[in-house]
Scaffold this motif. Structure first.
Motif, PDB file in Angstrom:
ATOM      1  N   CYS A 250      41.338  54.341  51.658  1.00 49.10           N
ATOM      2  CA  CYS A 250      40.122  54.015  52.418  1.00 49.10           C
ATOM      3  C   CYS A 250      40.327  54.290  53.906  1.00 49.10           C
ATOM      4  CB  CYS A 250      39.749  52.550  52.209  1.00 49.10           C
ATOM      5  SG  CYS A 250      38.349  52.003  53.221  1.00 49.10           S
TER       6      CYS A 250
ATOM      7  N   THR B 243      33.823  50.469  51.062  1.00 46.61           N
ATOM      8  CA  THR B 243      33.318  51.676  51.725  1.00 46.61           C
ATOM      9  C   THR B 243      33.345  52.869  50.777  1.00 46.61           C
ATOM     10  OG1 THR B 243      34.103  50.887  53.850  1.00 46.61           O
ATOM     11  CG2 THR B 243      33.704  53.255  53.672  1.00 46.61           C
TER      12      THR B 243
ATOM     13  N   CYS C 139      34.920  45.301  51.807  1.00 47.72           N
ATOM     14  CA  CYS C 139      34.915  46.641  52.405  1.00 47.72           C
ATOM     15  C   CYS C 139      34.027  47.540  51.554  1.00 47.72           C
ATOM     16  CB  CYS C 139      36.324  47.209  52.521  1.00 47.72           C
ATOM     17  SG  CYS C 139      36.358  48.835  53.311  1.00 47.72           S
TER      18      CYS C 139
ATOM     19  N   CYS D 176      35.958  51.999  48.000  1.00 47.57           N
ATOM     20  CA  CYS D 176      37.110  51.172  48.326  1.00 47.57           C
ATOM     21  C   CYS D 176      37.141  49.959  47.395  1.00 47.57           C
ATOM     22  CB  CYS D 176      37.030  50.728  49.783  1.00 47.57           C
ATOM     23  SG  CYS D 176      38.379  49.607  50.241  1.00 47.57           S
TER      24      CYS D 176
ATOM     25  N   CYS E 153      40.012  50.595  55.849  1.00 45.10           N
ATOM     26  CA  CYS E 153      40.956  49.487  55.662  1.00 45.10           C
ATOM     27  C   CYS E 153      42.250  49.902  54.969  1.00 45.10           C
ATOM     28  CB  CYS E 153      40.287  48.350  54.890  1.00 45.10           C
ATOM     29  SG  CYS E 153      40.150  48.680  53.118  1.00 45.10           S
TER      30      CYS E 153
HETATM   31 ZN   LIG Z   1      38.211  49.781  52.522  1.00 47.87          ZN
END
Ligand SMILES: [Zn+2]
Length: 191
Positions: free
Chosen positions: A31, A73, A71, A66, A34
């Motif tokens: 990711c 994402t 998160c 992710c 993060c």
């Molecule tokens: Zn992430």
């Protein structure tokens, strides 16, 4: 020459292999926000313009999410098959646009064998090439990479000519070059 490539299933299989490699690299990079692991989040597209008989895997747009709570994402890597939200395959958008540069009524009639491909779509593609290389963030990248600058009015042929090799090799290099335009940015309108 361009038409033969459009109908060549082997070529489309080759692009799928490249996309799988790009996706594997993106997944290995984890990711971007993060550093968490990426899980498969691929989704189905309904790409138009490819040869008959391509398997369902050719409609899969590789994408990841992710795995970390909070998160999640999404990461959609570049693709050599899908060009942003164009509904036609990147190869079709490129090669048909190239064919259109020297168009004649007879040639236009032949192009109409691709279902749903009308003059308005072709006009939108022409406008898309121009705007991508003059207005969008991609234009800065293209200006830096292409010295001297490409002839905007002659896109995508002027871009194909910048790469070495036969038509297949040039097209693959072009599709890689367009990678920054191929992502799943939701801000791009459907074209
Ligand atoms: Zn992430």
């Amino acid at each position: 020459m361009y038409q033969a490539l459009l109908a060549d299933a082997t070529f489309h299989e080759q692009l799928l292999v490249f996309d799988r490699d790009i996706a594997a690299s993106a997944r290995a990079a984890r990711c971007r926000l993060c550093g968490g692991a990426l899980h498969c989040g691929s989704y189905a597209r309904k790409p138009r313009g490819g040869p008959a008989g391509l398997g369902p895997e050719h409609a899969e747009r590789f994408s990841f999410c992710c795995a970390v709570d909070g998160c999640r994402t999404r990461a959609t890597p570049p693709s050599l098959r899908f060009l942003g939200r164009h509904v036609y395959l990147a190869t079709v958008v490129t090669l048909i646009s190239a064919l259109m540069l020297g168009t004649t009524p007879a040639r236009l009639a032949r192009l109409s064998v691709i279902p749903g491909l009308d003059r308005r779509t072709l006009a939108r593609w022409r406008a898309w090439w121009r705007s991508s290389f003059t207005e969008r963030p991609f234009a800065a990248f293209a200006r830096a990479a292409l010295v001297p600058p490409v002839d905007i009015a002659a896109l995508p042929v002027s871009l194909l000519e910048r790469f070495a090799g036969d038509v297949t090799e040039r097209l693959i290099a072009l599709l890689r070059f367009l990678g920054p335009l191929s992502g799943g940015a939701s801000t791009m309108r459907a074209i």
